[in-house]
Design an enzyme around this catalytic site. Structure first.
Site, PDB file in Angstrom:
ATOM      1  N   HIS A  62      -6.102 -24.590 -36.576  1.00  0.00           N
ATOM      2  CA  HIS A  62      -7.094 -24.009 -35.671  1.00  0.00           C
ATOM      3  C   HIS A  62      -6.625 -24.191 -34.225  1.00  0.00           C
ATOM      4  CE1 HIS A  62     -10.810 -22.957 -33.687  1.00  0.00           C
ATOM      5  NE2 HIS A  62     -10.863 -24.154 -33.116  1.00  0.00           N
TER       6      HIS A  62
ATOM      7  N   ASP B 249       7.311   0.203 -15.203  1.00  0.00           N
ATOM      8  CA  ASP B 249       7.414  -0.647 -16.380  1.00  0.00           C
ATOM      9  C   ASP B 249       7.709  -2.050 -15.880  1.00  0.00           C
ATOM     10  OD1 ASP B 249       7.761  -1.729 -18.993  1.00  0.00           O
ATOM     11  OD2 ASP B 249       8.389   0.235 -19.697  1.00  0.00           O
TER      12      ASP B 249
ATOM     13  N   TRP C  42      -2.569 -30.529 -33.364  1.00  0.00           N
ATOM     14  CA  TRP C  42      -1.836 -29.538 -32.556  1.00  0.00           C
ATOM     15  C   TRP C  42      -0.911 -30.215 -31.562  1.00  0.00           C
ATOM     16  CZ3 TRP C  42      -1.300 -27.704 -27.488  1.00  0.00           C
ATOM     17  CH2 TRP C  42      -2.115 -28.300 -26.538  1.00  0.00           C
TER      18      TRP C  42
ATOM     19  N   SER D 253       9.499 -16.812 -27.120  1.00  0.00           N
ATOM     20  CA  SER D 253       8.711 -15.650 -26.712  1.00  0.00           C
ATOM     21  C   SER D 253       8.085 -15.869 -25.337  1.00  0.00           C
ATOM     22  CB  SER D 253       7.618 -15.395 -27.753  1.00  0.00           C
ATOM     23  OG  SER D 253       6.656 -14.512 -27.243  1.00  0.00           O
ATOM     24  N   SER D 254       7.445 -17.025 -25.157  1.00  0.00           N
ATOM     25  CA  SER D 254       6.754 -17.277 -23.890  1.00  0.00           C
ATOM     26  C   SER D 254       7.726 -17.314 -22.728  1.00  0.00           C
ATOM     27  CB  SER D 254       6.007 -18.608 -23.956  1.00  0.00           C
ATOM     28  OG  SER D 254       5.153 -18.615 -25.051  1.00  0.00           O
TER      29      SER D 254
ATOM     30  N   HIS E 185      -0.426 -30.345 -20.325  1.00  0.00           N
ATOM     31  CA  HIS E 185      -1.458 -30.122 -19.321  1.00  0.00           C
ATOM     32  C   HIS E 185      -1.286 -28.830 -18.545  1.00  0.00           C
ATOM     33  CE1 HIS E 185      -5.266 -31.059 -17.816  1.00  0.00           C
ATOM     34  NE2 HIS E 185      -4.862 -30.508 -16.710  1.00  0.00           N
TER      35      HIS E 185
ATOM     36  N   GLU F 190      -0.093 -26.349 -19.731  1.00  0.00           N
ATOM     37  CA  GLU F 190      -0.499 -25.361 -20.736  1.00  0.00           C
ATOM     38  C   GLU F 190      -1.985 -25.019 -20.616  1.00  0.00           C
ATOM     39  OE1 GLU F 190       1.077 -23.556 -22.908  1.00  0.00           O
ATOM     40  OE2 GLU F 190      -0.562 -22.893 -24.199  1.00  0.00           O
TER      41      GLU F 190
ATOM     42  N   TYR G 219      -3.659 -24.843 -17.939  1.00  0.00           N
ATOM     43  CA  TYR G 219      -3.802 -23.879 -16.844  1.00  0.00           C
ATOM     44  C   TYR G 219      -3.144 -22.555 -17.186  1.00  0.00           C
ATOM     45  CZ  TYR G 219      -5.618 -27.973 -14.731  1.00  0.00           C
ATOM     46  OH  TYR G 219      -6.383 -29.076 -14.502  1.00  0.00           O
TER      47      TYR G 219
ATOM     48  N   SER H 210     -11.721 -12.476 -11.490  1.00  0.00           N
ATOM     49  CA  SER H 210     -11.621 -12.127 -10.071  1.00  0.00           C
ATOM     50  C   SER H 210     -11.462 -10.626  -9.853  1.00  0.00           C
ATOM     51  CB  SER H 210     -10.435 -12.864  -9.430  1.00  0.00           C
ATOM     52  OG  SER H 210     -10.589 -14.240  -9.578  1.00  0.00           O
TER      53      SER H 210
ATOM     54  N   HIS I  32      -3.385 -38.243 -18.015  1.00  0.00           N
ATOM     55  CA  HIS I  32      -4.815 -38.482 -18.258  1.00  0.00           C
ATOM     56  C   HIS I  32      -5.179 -38.202 -19.715  1.00  0.00           C
ATOM     57  CE1 HIS I  32      -5.907 -34.110 -16.892  1.00  0.00           C
ATOM     58  NE2 HIS I  32      -5.639 -34.144 -18.170  1.00  0.00           N
ATOM     59  N   HIS I  33      -4.247 -37.625 -20.470  1.00  0.00           N
ATOM     60  CA  HIS I  33      -4.454 -37.503 -21.916  1.00  0.00           C
ATOM     61  C   HIS I  33      -4.129 -38.814 -22.621  1.00  0.00           C
ATOM     62  CE1 HIS I  33      -4.881 -33.072 -21.854  1.00  0.00           C
ATOM     63  NE2 HIS I  33      -4.126 -33.178 -20.790  1.00  0.00           N
TER      64      HIS I  33
ATOM     65  N   THR J  66     -10.632 -26.042  -8.027  1.00  0.00           N
ATOM     66  CA  THR J  66     -11.414 -25.332  -9.041  1.00  0.00           C
ATOM     67  C   THR J  66     -12.813 -25.059  -8.509  1.00  0.00           C
ATOM     68  OG1 THR J  66     -10.196 -26.714 -10.591  1.00  0.00           O
ATOM     69  CG2 THR J  66     -11.889 -25.313 -11.503  1.00  0.00           C
TER      70      THR J  66
ATOM     71  N   LYS K  40     -12.866 -22.131  -6.237  1.00  0.00           N
ATOM     72  CA  LYS K  40     -12.882 -20.849  -6.950  1.00  0.00           C
ATOM     73  C   LYS K  40     -14.300 -20.499  -7.388  1.00  0.00           C
ATOM     74  CE  LYS K  40      -8.293 -20.058  -8.845  1.00  0.00           C
ATOM     75  NZ  LYS K  40      -8.135 -18.785  -8.134  1.00  0.00           N
TER      76      LYS K  40
ATOM     77  N   ARG L  92     -12.974 -37.584 -33.200  1.00  0.00           N
ATOM     78  CA  ARG L  92     -12.560 -36.236 -33.588  1.00  0.00           C
ATOM     79  C   ARG L  92     -11.562 -36.332 -34.739  1.00  0.00           C
ATOM     80  NH1 ARG L  92      -8.291 -34.443 -28.783  1.00  0.00           N
ATOM     81  NH2 ARG L  92      -8.015 -32.540 -29.974  1.00  0.00           N
TER      82      ARG L  92
END
Lengths: 415, 644
Positions: free
Chosen positions: B79, B108, B143, B173-174, B257, B259, B261, B272, B306-307, B332, B335, B454
């Site tokens: 998931h 293009d 994950w 790919s990314s 992290h 990731e 964002y 926006s 912080h993780h 943030t 925004k 969890r």
């Protein structure tokens, strides 16, 4: 939102309905964390209300109406933008300062009078050692209330995390490292708590639980001194219990079964100790597991009731059990892979907090641990039982229901 | 116009008789690739949602036996992996593909064939990592695949092999895509479109590409170590050889992290676009919006630990990472306020897209506030790895990224298909989704703070978690029909939606100045831009009167390309084909597909190694390598465009 906040208040106040609440003011550590939480919730609520109120006001006030005027075309406003950059920054200062203070306070060295407990995580159970008393136990911790407790955390395999939500924040068990966590359970009185593994550690991560008891200093001492003593079998009938027989020492574990006379044993004669466990009538319901027994494992109640401890002692001492388990006082049983069973009869749970410790559950567990607890490293032992990991049916060497009942009776006699 | 009638029908693939499948396999058109990304990632989104439903079904009651522990562990791993790598990231990629060239006035992307390659290797990598769940041999290490559990010692089966190899493939790919888009944005903007005139979506995409370029190499290295540990017996994470498991955690979160964002900034960009258009007002504080996006991206690289507050890094590291994490709240928050004040004083039209955009603001605030509570390490120790964290990141990723993407789909669907999506169904989808997501994720805050860890496949009765789990499961069951309404609306509107003109929302940016759907060449004449809102310059000059208008960049552009190819800002009415207009278009080619296939086959060979099956292993590895090297050579030696 109102409901949510009400629930939150309920959750924070009521330890009864929410026995694992992280907001209980049980320890210095937890009061500090709750204090920080309250500060953050205070500011967070203000921010939440302001932002959502402005948002709601905006979308209601400025919804498009037929024939409404063309809006004014503002592209920005430096003063406003500086304001809402500085305001959150200021709030963060109010959060950051106590945060940093608490970090350094809670991670300072433990007070010198702290009880030392070594925690070793295993897939999927907990080994607890009390170095000051020189014994090892499993899945249940006793702590004297009012005195700091210092946990030294290690793991035998993958990462785990040690957490008693009602007492303190968690700390991970990292391979090849020792971590520390200390707190003072000063406002608990005589109480029982649930703990769990909090870092995903494989198949039975969910089943890696433990129990923690805070008791008076005297009770703790009684408990610890008894736990440190060898198991005495058969249990003393009268009060003048005989101490364990002194036997010559041997370090040849493999010879245990063949030469019962040449066994490892303490070199000094022990003073008799009194078995003590947390008063059963005071154990709250959430501490006693309600996990159902899987339908695939069955053993008749009558068979369990017929178990004989003396026969069980003999069977146990010649079975596969001794390869992994240690019973101090039973010279055959010197294994170190599984939980120490010396005083297993004094525990409230088995299988790392998964089942209550009674004859029925223990017998089922011995019969087919792997069906009872996914991934369990303890083999399926019952004759004719299917081992879900090896994908075989146990035949030669398997234990009959009678043998299992006997072993159960023996283990439960080890108070 | 006589020539149009006389000319043969001209399609994107140059050979009209080609089947639709072949036209997809060979396309180099960024718009077709964008819609392929969109459909594929919607498929994976539904799949990841079904996995979540099974998870919630199992957790509905204590001691439940809907799933076994192994099945549950595979499902929660997949998931997370699916939603992060196969749904949200490629949904963003769908918009990068479709919108970036249109928003900057390009025909293009910079490398059309690399773009096709990015898609195909994403699809094949997605299939590679997803297939095993249908046989219950899917990855089961979570994950973020913490070592040493993800190593061969503790995960001996093929499960984690699929994960480590699948992520390597998806990383290719990314990375390929992000180099492509960064180059496109830097080099292919229309004359006059300087950086501070780029639409905000392109801006946020631009930041995202750099986040990918800088963070994906880190996960690649982490995965190479793990791959070598698992297949070739190295000891990077082998604890019996003295490895430190924190190596994996640091490497993973230095990627992990940013990731977050990578997942959220494109949604911020979409919102926006939606908010100003539907408020009839320019974006409030455009420069600050751009800078805060950059700042979020920049700070995003300094907060990874912080993780890891629970791993025992010591008080100094905890302090540093706690404070940097708190800092992120500032840009943030800026925004959030700028979005609200974009609407303030406006004339708000509540299209489905607008509802989702507003909901993003409302929900992201909740995710942001809970984020602050675990920026404080002592508080976080009571929260990390509990359901409180699960609640937090679902408010950020569902309440943020997914709501923003839904806003984007409703908003840009008319551009893609020339028809609008049904607004009534959209409203139903919105409200059901909004109620369901709050019902699903809000109670998780309580479950977590009441001690529920969890990643547990089961929990005992009497722990105080029953009510919250039941609520979450009910919410999840309600999310399913909400999503079904959306899927139905999406496919139905493609054929039966209300036909719309080029600019149904009265939007300000270049992509709305061309027909819907756009012709293959996008812009017959490249528009020459004088301001941030080029289309409003034509349709509503009063809205852009206050911002500077210049012709900076026009001279260089005309010198480079020639004046015949560009024209002052206009609404495009050209209907002729690229061939008739003499616009060179990249030719269709199947080579990128085969390069991608070769790489995936090469990685697949490794799967056979642990079983000692050397023949298929080496056959696949060498065969795959020969295939991708060969096709890559052919690709690189073939010119991009046919001769006209």
């Amino acid at each position: 939102m109102v409901i949510a906040v009400t629930l939150l208040v309920l959750a924070a106040c009521s330890g009864g309905d929410y026995p694992n609440s992280t907001f209980l003011p049980t320890t210095d550590n937890n009061r500090d964390a709750t204090d920080l939480w309250n500060r953050m919730m205070f500011w967070g609520t203000i921010v939440f209300v302001i932002v959502e109120a402005i948002l709601l006001y905006t979308i209601i006030k400025y919804r498009r109406r037929p024939g409404g005027p063309e809006p004014e075309h503002v592209h920005g406003n430096t003063l406003m933008e500086i304001t809402w950059t500085l305001a959150p920054a200021l709030i963060l200062v109010f959060i950051a300062v106590p945060t940093v203070r608490t970090i350094f306070r809670s991670q300072a060295a433990a007070p010198a009078n702290a009880v030392q407990i070594e925690v070793i995580g295993h897939q999927w159970w907990w080994e607890f050692r009390y170095p000051e008393y020189g014994f090892t136990t499993a899945n249940e911790i006793y702590m004297p209330h009012g005195r700091p407790v210092n946990f030294a955390l290690r793991t035998a395999d993958v990462l785990h995390s040690f957490w008693i939500p009602a007492l303190a924040g968690k700390r991970d068990l990292i391979s090849n490292r020792t971590n520390y966590l200390w707190f003072t359970p000063d406002s608990t009185g005589e109480a029982a708590f649930n703990g769990s593994c909090n870092e995903y550690c494989g198949a039975s991560h969910a089943n890696m639980k433990f129990r923690a008891f805070t008791v008076s200093a005297e009770d703790f001492d009684t408990w610890a001194r008894h736990q440190a003593a060898n198991a005495i079998f058969p249990p003393p009938v009268d009060t003048a219990a005989a101490p364990a027989t002194v036997r010559p020492a041997s370090n040849a574990i493999g010879m245990a079964q063949a030469v019962p006379a040449a066994q490892a044993a303490p070199t000094t004669v022990q003073a008799p100790t009194t078995p003590w466990q947390f008063p059963r009538e005071k154990v709250p319901p959430h501490v006693l597991p309600q996990t159902p027994i899987p339908a695939s494992v069955s053993i008749a109640d009558a068979a369990i009731a017929a178990g004989d401890a003396q026969r069980g002692f003999t069977t146990y001492s010649r079975s596969a059990c001794i390869g992994c388990h240690k019973i101090r006082g039973n010279p055959s049983s010197m294994g170190i892979l599984g939980p120490d069973l010396t005083h297993v009869g004094s525990r409230f749970t088995i299988a790392s907090g998964l089942f209550p410790n009674d004859a029925k559950h223990l017998a089922h567990w011995i019969k087919n641990a792997r069906a009872m607890k996914p991934g369990s490293l303890m083999q399926t032992l019952g004759k004719g039982e299917h081992d879900p990991i090896m994908n075989i049916t146990v035949q030669a060497g398997g234990l009959t229901d009678e043998q299992i009942a006997d072993i159960t009776a023996y283990l439960l006699s080890l108070k | 116009m006589a020539t149009v009638a006389a000319s043969p029908t001209y399609t994107a693939s140059a050979t009209p008789q080609r089947s639709r499948l072949m036209s997809w396999l060979t396309t180099t058109d960024h718009k077709v690739i964008g819609t392929l990304y969109l459909h594929t990632s919607l498929f994976f989104f539904v799949l990841g949602g079904l996995e979540a439903l099974l998870i919630r079904w199992q957790l509905m009651r204590p001691n439940s036996v809907v799933l076994t522990a192994d099945q549950y562990n595979q499902l929660f791993t997949m998931h997370g992996t699916t939603m992060v790598f196969l749904a949200i990231m490629p949904l963003s990629a769908a918009f990068f593909n479709y919108l970036i060239p249109l928003q900057i006035g390009a025909r293009d992307v910079a490398f059309p064939r690399l773009n096709a390659f990015s898609y195909w290797i994403f699809l094949l990598g997605g299939v590679f990592i997803t297939l095993p769940i249908f046989f219950w041999v899917a990855p089961d290490g979570g994950w973020f695949g913490y070592a040493p559990l993800s190593g061969r010692t503790y995960s001996p089966g093929p499960n984690m092999d699929f994960w480590v190899l699948g992520l390597q493939i998806l990383g290719i790919s990314s990375l390929a895509a992000s180099f492509n888009f960064a180059t496109t944005i830097i080099n292919m903007r229309a004359p006059g479109m300087n950086l501070m005139r780029m639409p905000m979506f392109t801006w946020m995409s631009f930041v995202t590409q750099f986040l990918i370029i800088l963070s994906f190499p880190v996960i690649t290295i982490a995965l190479v170590f793990l791959q070598f540990d698992r297949f070739f017996g190295t000891t990077f994470y082998q604890i019996s050889a003295g490895a430190d498991p924190l190596l994996w955690q640091h490497l993973f979160w230095i990627f992990g992290h940013p990731e977050v964002y990578i997942l959220i900034l494109p949604a911020f960009g979409l919102v926006s676009e939606v908010l100003p258009t539907n408020s009839r007002k320019p974006l409030f504080g455009y420069p600050v919006m751009a800078y805060s996006g950059i700042l979020i991206g920049f700070l995003g690289f300094g907060v990874w630990a912080h993780h890891m507050f629970a791993v025992g890094m010591g008080p100094i590291a905890d302090t540093v990472f706690g404070l940097t994490t708190m800092l992120i709240a500032i840009p943030t928050g800026v925004k959030i306020f700028n979005w609200i004040f974009t609407m303030w004083g406006g004339s708000i039209r509540f299209t489905a897209a607008m509802k989702f955009a507003i909901a993003l603001i409302a929900m992201f605030v909740i995710g942001g506030i809970s984020g602050i509570t675990h920026a404080s390490p002592p508080s976080d120790l009571q929260q990390t790895d509990t359901y409180y964290i699960v609640a937090h990141f679902h408010y950020v990723l569902f309440g943020g990224a997914i709501l923003g993407i839904f806003a984007g789909i409703y908003h840009y669907f008319p551009k893609m298909y020339g028809r609008t999506m049904n607004e009534t169904l959209g409203t139903w989808h919105f409200w059901l989704n909004f109620i369901a997501m709050n019902l699903t994720f809000f109670p998780m805050h309580f479950a977590g703070m009441l001690g529920m860890p969890r990643r547990i496949y089961t929990y005992d009765a009497g722990q105080g978690w029953e009510l919250f789990n039941m609520m979450s499961t009910m919410g999840a069951f309600l999310l399913a029909p909400a999503t079904l309404i959306f899927i139905y609306n999406f496919f139905r509107s493609k054929k039966h939606g209300e036909p719309c003109g080029p600019n149904p929302w009265d939007a300000p940016t270049l992509e709305w100045s061309i027909p819907s759907p756009p012709p293959e060449y996008n812009f017959a004449k490249i528009p020459m831009v004088t301001s941030r809102y080029p289309l409003w310059d034509l349709t509503h000059p009063e809205r852009t009167a206050e911002i500077p208008h210049t012709q900076t960049g026009w001279t260089e552009a005309t010198q480079q390309t020639g004046e015949h190819d560009m024209a002052p800002m206009h609404i495009e009415t050209e209907t002729r084909t690229a061939k008739e207009l003499g616009i060179p278009m990249p030719s269709s080619t199947i080579k990128p597909f085969f390069v991608a296939l070769g790489i995936v086959l090469m990685f697949s060979g490794l799967l056979f190694l642990p079983k000692g099956m050397k023949v298929p292993a080496f056959a696949l590895m060498f065969g795959g390598t020969a295939m991708w090297v060969g096709y890559l050579y052919a690709w690189l030696t073939t010119p991009l465009e046919d001769h006209h």
